[in-house]
Design a protein around this motif. Sequence first.
Motif, PDB file in Angstrom:
ATOM      1  N   THR A  82     -72.715  92.027  49.404  1.00 44.15           N
ATOM      2  CA  THR A  82     -73.222  92.944  48.373  1.00 44.15           C
ATOM      3  C   THR A  82     -72.078  93.284  47.419  1.00 44.15           C
ATOM      4  OG1 THR A  82     -72.690  94.911  49.679  1.00 44.15           O
ATOM      5  CG2 THR A  82     -74.892  94.006  49.957  1.00 44.15           C
ATOM      6  N   LEU A  83     -71.141  92.360  47.350  1.00 52.05           N
ATOM      7  CA  LEU A  83     -69.955  92.507  46.512  1.00 52.05           C
ATOM      8  C   LEU A  83     -70.364  92.769  45.066  1.00 52.05           C
ATOM      9  CD1 LEU A  83     -66.912  91.842  47.013  1.00 52.05           C
ATOM     10  CD2 LEU A  83     -67.481  89.501  46.306  1.00 52.05           C
ATOM     11  N   SER A 111     -83.862  93.515  41.293  1.00 47.93           N
ATOM     12  CA  SER A 111     -83.905  94.000  39.912  1.00 47.93           C
ATOM     13  C   SER A 111     -83.121  95.309  39.865  1.00 47.93           C
ATOM     14  CB  SER A 111     -85.356  94.128  39.464  1.00 47.93           C
ATOM     15  OG  SER A 111     -85.914  92.823  39.400  1.00 47.93           O
ATOM     16  N   GLY A 139     -68.407  93.824  50.339  1.00 49.20           N
ATOM     17  CA  GLY A 139     -68.974  94.865  49.473  1.00 49.20           C
ATOM     18  C   GLY A 139     -69.531  96.015  50.300  1.00 49.20           C
ATOM     19  N   LYS A 189     -71.446 104.663  36.605  1.00 44.01           N
ATOM     20  CA  LYS A 189     -70.788 103.947  37.688  1.00 44.01           C
ATOM     21  C   LYS A 189     -69.355 103.563  37.350  1.00 44.01           C
ATOM     22  CE  LYS A 189     -72.092 100.223  40.433  1.00 44.01           C
ATOM     23  NZ  LYS A 189     -73.056  99.191  40.717  1.00 44.01           N
ATOM     24  N   ARG A 218     -82.073 100.344  46.932  1.00 45.31           N
ATOM     25  CA  ARG A 218     -80.933  99.816  47.691  1.00 45.31           C
ATOM     26  C   ARG A 218     -81.246  99.743  49.181  1.00 45.31           C
ATOM     27  NH1 ARG A 218     -77.875 102.208  43.292  1.00 45.31           N
ATOM     28  NH2 ARG A 218     -76.372 100.695  42.526  1.00 45.31           N
ATOM     29  N   THR A 264     -75.035  99.873  48.262  1.00 50.50           N
ATOM     30  CA  THR A 264     -75.932  99.015  49.060  1.00 50.50           C
ATOM     31  C   THR A 264     -75.249  98.614  50.359  1.00 50.50           C
ATOM     32  OG1 THR A 264     -76.826  98.112  46.997  1.00 50.50           O
ATOM     33  CG2 THR A 264     -77.373  96.940  49.021  1.00 50.50           C
ATOM     34  N   GLU A 319     -76.685 103.510  36.156  1.00 46.16           N
ATOM     35  CA  GLU A 319     -76.108 102.224  36.544  1.00 46.16           C
ATOM     36  C   GLU A 319     -75.175 101.649  35.483  1.00 46.16           C
ATOM     37  OE1 GLU A 319     -76.217 101.027  39.452  1.00 46.16           O
ATOM     38  OE2 GLU A 319     -77.698 102.423  40.213  1.00 46.16           O
ATOM     39  N   TYR A 342     -60.082  88.360  46.780  1.00 48.36           N
ATOM     40  CA  TYR A 342     -59.090  87.518  46.100  1.00 48.36           C
ATOM     41  C   TYR A 342     -57.999  87.043  47.072  1.00 48.36           C
ATOM     42  CZ  TYR A 342     -61.089  88.749  41.576  1.00 48.36           C
ATOM     43  OH  TYR A 342     -61.940  88.893  40.513  1.00 48.36           O
ATOM     44  N   SER A 365     -77.371  88.532  44.185  1.00 50.89           N
ATOM     45  CA  SER A 365     -77.162  88.209  42.780  1.00 50.89           C
ATOM     46  C   SER A 365     -78.003  89.213  41.978  1.00 50.89           C
ATOM     47  CB  SER A 365     -77.573  86.749  42.551  1.00 50.89           C
ATOM     48  OG  SER A 365     -77.535  86.448  41.199  1.00 50.89           O
ATOM     49  N   SER A 366     -78.701  88.762  40.965  1.00 47.11           N
ATOM     50  CA  SER A 366     -79.518  89.699  40.171  1.00 47.11           C
ATOM     51  C   SER A 366     -80.629  88.940  39.472  1.00 47.11           C
ATOM     52  CB  SER A 366     -78.644  90.395  39.130  1.00 47.11           C
ATOM     53  OG  SER A 366     -79.460  91.070  38.199  1.00 47.11           O
ATOM     54  N   ASN A 382     -60.680  99.586  50.734  1.00 36.39           N
ATOM     55  CA  ASN A 382     -60.292 100.976  51.025  1.00 36.39           C
ATOM     56  C   ASN A 382     -60.910 101.462  52.334  1.00 36.39           C
ATOM     57  OD1 ASN A 382     -59.009 101.511  48.337  1.00 36.39           O
ATOM     58  ND2 ASN A 382     -61.087 101.016  47.667  1.00 36.39           N
ATOM     59  N   VAL A 403     -64.947  88.257  40.060  1.00 38.76           N
ATOM     60  CA  VAL A 403     -64.994  88.632  41.481  1.00 38.76           C
ATOM     61  C   VAL A 403     -66.132  87.930  42.231  1.00 38.76           C
ATOM     62  CG1 VAL A 403     -66.410  90.726  41.245  1.00 38.76           C
ATOM     63  CG2 VAL A 403     -64.733  90.575  43.072  1.00 38.76           C
ATOM     64  N   TYR A 404     -67.257  87.698  41.534  1.00 33.94           N
ATOM     65  CA  TYR A 404     -68.382  87.053  42.222  1.00 33.94           C
ATOM     66  C   TYR A 404     -68.033  85.582  42.532  1.00 33.94           C
ATOM     67  CZ  TYR A 404     -71.035  91.097  40.613  1.00 33.94           C
ATOM     68  OH  TYR A 404     -71.472  92.378  40.388  1.00 33.94           O
ATOM     69  N   GLY A 450     -69.773  99.680  48.968  1.00 34.04           N
ATOM     70  CA  GLY A 450     -70.614 100.027  47.821  1.00 34.04           C
ATOM     71  C   GLY A 450     -71.872 100.732  48.308  1.00 34.04           C
TER      72      GLY A 450
HETATM   73  N1  NAP Z   1     -76.936  98.097  39.692  1.00 34.52           N
HETATM   74  C1  NAP Z   1     -78.003  97.349  39.524  1.00 34.52           C
HETATM   75  O1  NAP Z   1     -79.006  97.772  38.935  1.00 34.52           O
HETATM   76  C2  NAP Z   1     -77.995  95.945  40.063  1.00 34.52           C
HETATM   77  C3  NAP Z   1     -79.084  95.113  39.799  1.00 34.52           C
HETATM   78  C4  NAP Z   1     -79.099  93.836  40.362  1.00 34.52           C
HETATM   79  C5  NAP Z   1     -78.060  93.411  41.172  1.00 34.52           C
HETATM   80  N2  NAP Z   1     -76.993  94.241  41.392  1.00 34.52           N
HETATM   81  C6  NAP Z   1     -75.925  93.756  42.288  1.00 34.52           C
HETATM   82  O2  NAP Z   1     -76.181  94.309  43.584  1.00 34.52           O
HETATM   83  C7  NAP Z   1     -74.955  94.319  44.349  1.00 34.52           C
HETATM   84  C8  NAP Z   1     -74.775  95.660  45.041  1.00 34.52           C
HETATM   85  O3  NAP Z   1     -74.612  96.658  44.058  1.00 34.52           O
HETATM   86  P1  NAP Z   1     -74.049  98.102  44.476  1.00 34.52           P
HETATM   87  O4  NAP Z   1     -74.219  98.957  43.256  1.00 34.52           O
HETATM   88  O5  NAP Z   1     -74.613  98.533  45.762  1.00 34.52           O
HETATM   89  O6  NAP Z   1     -72.506  97.806  44.776  1.00 34.52           O
HETATM   90  P2  NAP Z   1     -71.230  97.810  43.781  1.00 34.52           P
HETATM   91  O7  NAP Z   1     -70.864  99.202  43.479  1.00 34.52           O
HETATM   92  O8  NAP Z   1     -71.489  96.877  42.626  1.00 34.52           O
HETATM   93  O9  NAP Z   1     -70.033  97.117  44.605  1.00 34.52           O
HETATM   94  C9  NAP Z   1     -69.966  96.896  45.955  1.00 34.52           C
HETATM   95  C10 NAP Z   1     -68.553  96.898  46.474  1.00 34.52           C
HETATM   96  O10 NAP Z   1     -67.877  95.659  46.207  1.00 34.52           O
HETATM   97  C11 NAP Z   1     -66.527  95.888  46.620  1.00 34.52           C
HETATM   98  N3  NAP Z   1     -65.568  95.036  45.913  1.00 34.52           N
HETATM   99  C12 NAP Z   1     -65.345  94.935  44.576  1.00 34.52           C
HETATM  100  N4  NAP Z   1     -64.306  94.093  44.341  1.00 34.52           N
HETATM  101  C13 NAP Z   1     -63.867  93.663  45.563  1.00 34.52           C
HETATM  102  C14 NAP Z   1     -62.830  92.801  45.993  1.00 34.52           C
HETATM  103  N5  NAP Z   1     -61.990  92.219  45.114  1.00 34.52           N
HETATM  104  N6  NAP Z   1     -62.690  92.565  47.312  1.00 34.52           N
HETATM  105  C15 NAP Z   1     -63.490  93.156  48.220  1.00 34.52           C
HETATM  106  N7  NAP Z   1     -64.485  94.013  47.883  1.00 34.52           N
HETATM  107  C16 NAP Z   1     -64.667  94.258  46.571  1.00 34.52           C
HETATM  108  C17 NAP Z   1     -66.228  97.367  46.312  1.00 34.52           C
HETATM  109  O11 NAP Z   1     -65.783  98.009  47.512  1.00 34.52           O
HETATM  110  P3  NAP Z   1     -64.224  98.445  47.749  1.00 34.52           P
HETATM  111  O12 NAP Z   1     -63.738  99.021  46.435  1.00 34.52           O
HETATM  112  O13 NAP Z   1     -64.287  99.436  48.853  1.00 34.52           O
HETATM  113  O14 NAP Z   1     -63.498  97.202  48.127  1.00 34.52           O
HETATM  114  C18 NAP Z   1     -67.602  97.924  45.901  1.00 34.52           C
HETATM  115  O15 NAP Z   1     -67.866  99.191  46.416  1.00 34.52           O
HETATM  116  C19 NAP Z   1     -73.843  93.955  43.360  1.00 34.52           C
HETATM  117  O16 NAP Z   1     -73.560  92.581  43.477  1.00 34.52           O
HETATM  118  C20 NAP Z   1     -74.492  94.211  42.006  1.00 34.52           C
HETATM  119  O17 NAP Z   1     -73.895  93.452  40.975  1.00 34.52           O
HETATM  120  C21 NAP Z   1     -76.953  95.494  40.867  1.00 34.52           C
END
Ligand code: NAP
Length: 233
Positions: free
Chosen positions: A70-71, A162, A7, A230, A187, A12, A226, A52, A106-107, A33, A82-83, A10
Amino acid sequence: MNIAVFGANGPTGRLLTKQAIEGGHRVTAVTRNPEAFPLRNARLNVFRGDVYDLASVEQAIEGQDAVLSTLGVPFSRQPISVYSQGMDHIAKAMNKHGVRRLVCVSSSATDPHIDPDGGFIFEKIVQPAIIKTIGRTLYEDMRRMEQQVKASNLDWTIVRPSGLFETLEVTPYQMAETYIKGRFTSRNDLAACLLEQASSEEYVRKVVAVATTAVKPSMLKLIMKEAFQKKHK
Ligand SMILES: NC(=O)c1ccc[n+]([C@@H]2O[C@H](COP(=O)([O-])OP(=O)(O)OC[C@H]3O[C@@H](n4cnc5c(N)ncnc54)[C@H](OP(=O)(O)O)[C@@H]3O)[C@@H](O)[C@H]2O)c1
């Protein structure tokens, strides 16, 4: 340390990669990418991988001291895998190559707590709406991931932030086992927490919550960004 970041591309993951390089670590940043990855450094290997694709995950993990994840994917009404599938492959690859330390995001929404001071609108309307409707399939898969990680024989730490938002710098973030009162996590703070855990044994085989309390974002702006923007990034 040699650290693989899943991840990494992304918001984070980029901060985490930057902090890890600045901390003197050698980082393998896994992304589908690599050409879109903004950082370049002598201690950085930008690695094309998809969770995958088990072979690519195994290649990324060979020779690492720790794996940080941070996937993530945006909310979707469709089933999300995916998780859980990603973590299944990561754990298989870690076992194959004898890598033990796993720190994954996680979350707090996987295990919601009612905060008596949280306010009626947030506790009774906003939070349930996100968890049970637009975020339902995502949190179901995150819970599957948490179960797999807990059942593994790895030295794991599950980090539950959170609502994520941006701060320019790392702040004095707060951590607590399982649950912490605090609706937001920056982040930069999440990245610093993950990196700190990579070389710490304090929360091995534990779930830890992390929250930012020094700065507060606007709730409405956060939800709009968010939950909706996004998807179109
Ligand atoms: N947003 C919130 O408020 C919140 C709250 C709590 C927890 N979270 C969790 O915190 C984490 C970080 O969030 P974030 O917003 O910084 O990141 P994000 O945008 O959710 O995703 C991180 C990266 O994961 C990669 N990814 C997705 N599918 C993939 C695959 N099949 N193989 C390899 N890489 C893959 C992507 O990169 P590429 O496309 O470059 O591969 C993407 O940029 C996530 O798990 C999110 O669910 C978010």
